[in-house]
Design an enzyme around this catalytic site. Structure first.
Site, PDB file in Angstrom:
ATOM      1  CB  THR A 209      -0.886   0.023   1.399  1.00 52.79           C
ATOM      2  OG1 THR A 209      -0.101  -0.237   2.550  1.00 52.79           O
ATOM      3  CG2 THR A 209      -2.015  -1.002   1.202  1.00 52.79           C
ATOM      4  CD  GLU A 428     -17.566 -20.538 -13.699  1.00 49.58           C
ATOM      5  OE1 GLU A 428     -17.834 -19.395 -13.116  1.00 49.58           O
ATOM      6  OE2 GLU A 428     -16.933 -21.258 -13.198  1.00 49.58           O
ATOM      7  CG  ASP A 503     -18.318 -21.600  -5.784  1.00 51.64           C
ATOM      8  OD1 ASP A 503     -17.394 -20.654  -5.807  1.00 51.64           O
ATOM      9  OD2 ASP A 503     -18.815 -22.027  -6.760  1.00 51.64           O
TER      10      ASP A 503
END
Length: 727
Positions: A209, A428, A503
């Protein structure tokens, strides 16, 4: 390392040369032919020897000389073979053409004896010191014994000076650091105000960052010396080296004050003492103790500012974070959409971009990317363009680079059966349809069945905007979207595959967090259930992670998680059954096209038509008058200082306006009081006391009949116009 190796090589060559010269001098440069005792006696008996020399040496008699062919020879006779020695001596004396000599035993010189003894010792000592210095990282040459010297490198601000304007996407962080720059430039105004500048600033944030870049920008703006070192450079294999290096670092800093000391990854040395496995490391604790003393002990470190960076502030020692050491903690988070656009402009300034490239659109498609991720994204795009022989980077290269960064390189050569391709396409397509129906939280950007990394395909879901909070319906929609692939397989094939394991993992994690962390379970209520160890084992924390709730609560948590998953599974199934036509159309199109982008997905879902996407037709209008065209990617020091001064002036104007309003109101009240008092006096002078009192009450209902209202049970108010002491 190369310099040290060259030094060792030179010393070794010099030693070999000296040894060779010494051997040559002792041996006169000739190597005689070595004869056995029997060969020597045979040549002596035959009369083949021209010269013969016998010399006692240690436990043997050395025999040397020349043959009649002028060849050098040598041999030995043992000490205990006196009979043969006498026989050889008599035979040599009897031969007329033989030059025979007997020498006394030569005693070795003191120098040669010492040299012979010391050379092996010196070689061993040299190798020991060399390898020891290499183990310490000190290199060779004059740094062999500098174990306790600091490894901090002094950064030259004149060669590669970093300014605040070069740091993009961190404007708030720069505002927090502006006082450090002002103090290093001129600390008089702080001393006049009695201010104490923070002795240390801890930059906390995820990797990549820009914490190190911010520290360099502070040094670049202030023009102060900048010492940079890593936390792991303090701790070595020998006890006491780390503390010695800390002392040496601060001694060098005092000589160059005012200056900045930057310690990157300070958690390597600043870990909490005596906690967990490896927490009681003596060397690290000594180093940390010395660092604590140097930062805020009996000694004064005037003009030395510490800046440290870490992405694990939870494991740092509390003594390191107290005021007086690291006074200020600055959170350096991932950039928002504007910050990402500015960072993309920074990293694209030396890359040839095509007119189709829209950096603003890329910034919107990369939520959660850090500055390092964006730099890697553009670098991957440039590599792809160079690999394909292009002169410029176009939008297709950046799209491909985005897919590579997120999901890995495409495995186009992987052999996949038609059945597996069909399963992946419907899987998908299930994610895609759920994303199109439940698009409150995230929208579908791209879907593909091209294998990438470990995935057989993936659907890229992007939030509509940068999110810092998520509501319960949005989390449920996210779980529903994750279950879309498995539900689609179940609907179309009446069997399921292993492709939904990731998932399920993500959906279960979200559901468990809703129950245990976010208090979104109606049955368990707004409570948080977490482990005492913080949920993870780390070497800086205790390894015990015992839950602070009962087994019955754990059972209820599991039931709630199961309920959430089952409800969203049924909800997802109903949505896909309601949109089964669109589901099959998208799956069929994926089997032929392999990849669909957002525009094509929307057209298929709403219109049932697949449009052509022309990347080359898009032209981005660039604003040549923007700050990016001038090489300005973030707020500069002058911009931030001007904003702060303007804010101060605005506050002063508001305070002055408030004071003026209060003074104006006070004057109005005082004038009204004087008018009332004058009227009251006139009425009192023209009538008796009773009428005066009656008329006074008619003019002022709050008048008590006294010339001055009594101040009984009323606190003193300096702004009260009715108070005589304020007139």
């Amino acid at each position: 390392m190369q310099k040290a190796f060259r030094n060792v090589l030179v010393i070794a060559i010099i030693g070999v040369i000296i040894f060779g010269v010494f051997s040559y001098i002792n041996g006169n440069g000739n190597t005689p032919k070595q004869l056995s005792y029997s060969q020597f006696v045979e040549k002596l008996d035959k009369g083949d020897l021209k010269t013969l020399e016998i010399q006692p040496e240690q436990n043997v008699y050395l025999v040397s000389g020349k043959t009649k062919n002028d060849e050098d020879y040598s041999s030995t006779i043992l000490y205990n073979n006196e009979k043969d020695l006498q026989k050889i001596t008599n035979e040599a004396k009897s031969q007329k053409g033989l030059d025979f000599k007997v020498k006394e035993e030569e005693k070795q010189s003191v120098f040669v004896s010492m040299l012979t003894t010391l050379i092996p010792v010196l070689i061993i000592a040299f190798l020991f010191i060399f390898f020891l210095s290499q183990a310490q990282g000190g290199g060779g040459g004059g740094r062999m014994m500098n174990f306790g010297k600091s490894k901090a490198k002094m950064y030259d601000n004149q060669k590669r000076r970093v300014r605040f304007s070069d740091v993009a996407g961190a404007d708030e962080e720069k505002q927090e650091l502006i006082e450090i720059v002002d103090f290093l430039k001129d600390n008089k105004k702080f001393k006049q105000m009695g201010s104490r500048i923070p002795k240390g600033v801890l930059l906390v944030g995820p990797p990549g960052t820009g914490k190190t870049l911010l520290a360099r920008a502070v040094a670049g703006e202030a023009g102060a010396p900048f010492f940079s070192i890593s936390g792991s450079d303090f701790v070595e294999m020998f006890v006491g080296v780390g503390a010695s290096r800390v002392r040496d670092l601060f001694e060098n800093a005092k000589k160059n004050a005012p200056c900045i000391i930057f310690i990157d990854e300070i958690d390597a040395v600043g870990r909490q003492r005596g906690a967990g496995v490896g927490g009681g490391h003596d060397e690290r604790e000594q180093t940390l103790n010395q660092l604590l003393v140097e930062m805020d002990g009996f000694g004064e470190n005037e003009g030395i500012i510490m800046i440290a960076a870490t992405n694990r502030p939870d494991i740092l020692d509390p003594a390191l974070l107290r005021p007086g050491r690291f006074d200020r903690q600055i959170q350096v988070g991932r950039p928002d959409v504007k910050g990402r656009e500015a960072i993309l402009h920074v990293h694209s300034k030396n890359k040839p971009l095509d007119e189709t490239v829209d950096l603003k659109a890329i910034s919107q498609r990369t939520p959660g990317f850090s500055g390092a991720d964006l730099e890697n994204l553009l670098n991957e795009a440039s590599l792809i363009a160079a690999r394909e022989g292009k002169n410029k980077i176009d939008m297709r290269d950046i799209e491909e680079a985005t897919d590579r960064v997120i999901a890995g390189p495409a495995k186009k050569s992987r052999v996949i059966s038609d059945k597996e391709r069909n399963i992946v396409a419907h899987h998908e397509a299930g994610h895609t349809v759920i994303g199109m129906v439940l698009d409150e939280a995230e929208v579908v950007h791209k879907v593909t069945i091209v294998p990438r990394g470990q995935a057989g395909g993936y659907a890229m879901m992007l939030p509509k905007q940068d999110r810092f909070l998520m509501t319960e319906p949005e989390l449920l929609d996210k779980i529903c979207g994750l279950l879309g692939g498995r539900v689609s397989e179940d609907i179309n094939f009446h069997e399921v595959s292993t492709g939904a394991s990731n998932d399920f993992e993500r959906a279960t994690q979200i559901a468990r967090s809703m129950v245990t962390e976010y208090g979104m379970s109606k049955k368990l209520g707004p409570l948080q259930f977490s482990s005492s160890g913080g949920g993870q084992v780390f070497l800086g924390k205790d390894m015990q992670g015992e839950p602070n709730y009962s087994g019955q609560i754990a059972y209820e948590i599991d039931k709630e998680v199961q309920r959430i998953i089952k409800e969203q599974y049924e909800r997802c199934k109903q949505i896909l059954l309601d949109h089964e036509k669109e589901l099959k159309l998208i799956a069929k199109t994926l089997l032929t096209e392999e990849t669909l982008v957002a525009e094509q997905i929307r057209s298929l879902f709403y219109d049932g038509v697949l449009p052509e996407v022309d990347y080359d037709a898009a032209r981005v209008v660039k604003d040549e008058d923007s700050d990016y065209s001038e090489g300005k990617y973030g707020k500069s020091y002058d911009d931030i200082r001007e904003e702060q001064l303007e804010e101060g002036k605005e506050d002063m104007r508001e305070d002055r306006k408030e004071d003026n309003d209060m003074n104006r109101e006070r004057r109005h009240r005082q004038r009204d009081d004087r008018d009332n008092q004058t009227g009251h006096d006139q009425l009192r002078d023209g009538s008796n006391g009773d009428n005066d009192q009656h008329r006074g009450h008619s003019n002022n209902e709050e008048d008590t009949g006294h010339e001055q209202s009594p101040n009984i049970d009323k606190p003193y108010n300096p702004n009260d116009p009715n108070n005589p002491s304020n007139r």
